[in-house]
Design an enzyme around this catalytic site. Structure first.
Site, mmCIF file in Angstrom:
data_model
loop_
_atom_site.group_PDB
_atom_site.id
_atom_site.type_symbol
_atom_site.label_atom_id
_atom_site.label_comp_id
_atom_site.label_asym_id
_atom_site.label_seq_id
_atom_site.Cartn_x
_atom_site.Cartn_y
_atom_site.Cartn_z
ATOM 1 N N ALA A 1 0.859 -1.193 0.000
ATOM 2 C CA ALA A 1 0.000 0.000 0.000
ATOM 3 C C ALA A 1 0.899 1.248 0.000
ATOM 4 O O ALA A 1 1.778 1.366 -0.841
ATOM 5 C CB ALA A 1 -0.974 -0.027 1.165
ATOM 6 N N SER A 2 0.741 2.153 0.976
ATOM 7 C CA SER A 2 1.470 3.425 0.922
ATOM 8 C C SER A 2 2.954 3.305 1.241
ATOM 9 O O SER A 2 3.677 4.309 1.141
ATOM 10 C CB SER A 2 0.816 4.446 1.857
ATOM 11 O OG SER A 2 -0.379 4.930 1.283
ATOM 12 N N LEU A 3 3.441 2.134 1.588
ATOM 13 C CA LEU A 3 4.892 1.952 1.658
ATOM 14 C C LEU A 3 5.512 2.023 0.269
ATOM 15 O O LEU A 3 6.736 2.114 0.123
ATOM 16 C CB LEU A 3 5.252 0.613 2.323
ATOM 17 C CG LEU A 3 5.462 0.677 3.845
ATOM 18 C CD1 LEU A 3 4.166 1.052 4.553
ATOM 19 C CD2 LEU A 3 5.989 -0.649 4.381
ATOM 20 N N TYR B 1 -3.574 14.499 2.557
ATOM 21 C CA TYR B 1 -3.092 13.255 1.953
ATOM 22 C C TYR B 1 -3.867 12.997 0.663
ATOM 23 O O TYR B 1 -5.078 13.231 0.606
ATOM 24 C CB TYR B 1 -3.325 12.122 2.940
ATOM 25 C CG TYR B 1 -2.499 10.888 2.728
ATOM 26 C CD1 TYR B 1 -1.148 10.965 2.410
ATOM 27 C CD2 TYR B 1 -3.058 9.630 2.894
ATOM 28 C CE1 TYR B 1 -0.386 9.825 2.248
ATOM 29 C CE2 TYR B 1 -2.313 8.477 2.746
ATOM 30 C CZ TYR B 1 -0.969 8.584 2.417
ATOM 31 O OH TYR B 1 -0.224 7.444 2.260
#
Length: 411
Positions: A94-96, A201
């Protein structure tokens, strides 16, 4: 990175039996690299969270000065098939994914091929943003990299919001559109925030991914491989063949349950419909490459990237400092009071206001599939925690306790 002091206790077998699994059996394949008090405390957090069914499985790794001081794999990569997690189990990031895209942009900047201060239109002339009054908005890449460009995420908006009406993909759902079409849809929604005036975000990192594609002339997956993951020797991909990925789970009142195809998970603090997941998106080579949410990889891969941001010679010191420099202060409250935001992630401005044991200037963020990470530059410490459980592994008690406990580890 805040948490209350951790109280450690021994779990009874009743909790384990409620979830129908021998958790202790899953633990036999895990290993801790230290027997210090701090390591035992971190072990206890992991074991308790699995025993309670709050997470199904995960890997936690910690480096200090580039050397591994803690490593633990525990629980199940697939609980229903009795497949245990090991340190090389790949997880959906995901957002990693975002720091890999950011590092790619910084490597291009270091080579003089990308200017963060240039307007996005210099690279994507077809990406034309406007304000609500029809006036032109042309944010600099630096604002996109810091989520200060006025864009949004669909999951943060109310049901039927402007992004839903435009059919914009957040990068976690299975969208049949191309990256170019998704950018066209993003640009079709007028901005309600003047670029540079406030933090929110957003899909900005996906726009940065399109800039990287334009500069390099190849698809984002290949660009990231050429610029970052290949030179660092990492196995991180935006498209993943095979079935070795850890199975995805989600929170429920009775403990973590398997995530379904096209699942929807509500997010605390947001009134919208929640995050729309398609767990098979990463196996679909036709899915548009999301530089904000689309990759998968191992804990060691992520930790190597964090170390490249912390020190070493992969990226020059000048650009490492630029990556972690606060682009907006504590007024952003990106993780609550005391936190601002940088190109790399949320940056700790005021540890006292944040009630955090981490040092001022530390950077941290997470991934909605159940991951968290942090770099404490003063302590010369980096950590990554990958779990297969949404949302507990990202900002539940488990994630908070891990973030606190890693600061107590001995070298």
């Amino acid at each position: 990175m805040t948490s209350e002091p951790v109280e450690f206790s021994t779990e009874t077998d009743d909790t384990n039996r409620r979830h129908g699994k021998d958790v202790a059996g899953a633990m036999t394949r895990s290993a801790s690299s230290s027997d210090s008090t701090g390591a035992r405390n971190l072990d206890a957090i992991i074991e308790r969270s699995i025993a309670e069914g709050r997470i199904v499985g995960g890997v936690v790794m910690v480096n200090r000065d580039g050397a591994r001081i803690y490593e633990r794999a525990a629980g199940y990569a697939d609980r229903e098939d009795n497949r245990s997690v090991d340190v090389d189990t790949p997880f959906r990031y995901a957002s990693l994914t975002k720091p890999f895209t950011t590092m790619s942009a910084l490597k291009l900047a270091e080579a003089g091929r990308l200017n963060p201060d240039a307007p996005v239109s210099d690279y994507l002339p077809e990406f034309r943003l406007t304000m609500m009054d029809g006036s032109v908005a042309d944010p600099a890449l630096s604002l996109l990299m810091a989520h200060l460009a006025g864009l949004d995420y669909r999951f943060q908006q109310p049901e039927g919001g402007s992004y839903a009406r435009a059919g914009i993909s957040d990068g976690l759902d299975r969208s049949v559109v191309s990256l170019a079409e998704n950018l066209r849809r993003i640009a079709s929604v007028p901005l309600d925030i003047v670029p540079g005036s406030a933090w929110r975000y957003s899909v900005s990192t996906d726009v940065v991914g399109a800039v990287i594609e334009k500069i390099t002339g190849v698809e984002l997956d290949e660009a990231i491989r050429n610029l970052v993951t290949g030179p660092l020797g990492l196995n991180v991909r935006l498209h993943w063949d095979g079935d070795e990925l850890a199975k995805a789970y989600r929170d429920s009142d009775g403990g973590a349950v398997p995530m379904k195809d096209n699942d929807n998970v509500p997010l605390p603090l947001f009134e919208g419909p929640g995050v729309s997941f398609d767990i098979n998106r990463i196996h679909d080579r036709g899915a548009w490459p999301s530089g904000g949410a689309g990759a998968a990889g191992r804990a060691g891969d992520m930790l190597t990237l964090l170390e490249a941001f912390r020190g070493g010679d992969f990226l020059s010191e000048t650009w490492r400092r630029e990556a972690r420099k606060p682009r907006i202060g504590a007024e952003a409250q990106t993780q609550g009071p005391g936190w601002g935001y940088s190109w790399l992630g949320s940056v700790l401005i005021d540890p006292t206001a944040a009630d955090s044991r981490w040092s001022q200037g530390s950077v941290a963020w997470g991934g909605v599939y159940g991951a968290s990470w942090g770099i404490d530059f003063e302590r010369r410490l980096s950590f990554v925690s990958l779990t297969n459980t949404t949302l507990e592994g990202m900002f539940g008690k488990f994630a908070q306790d891990v973030a606190t406990a890693v600061t107590e580890l001995e070298s």
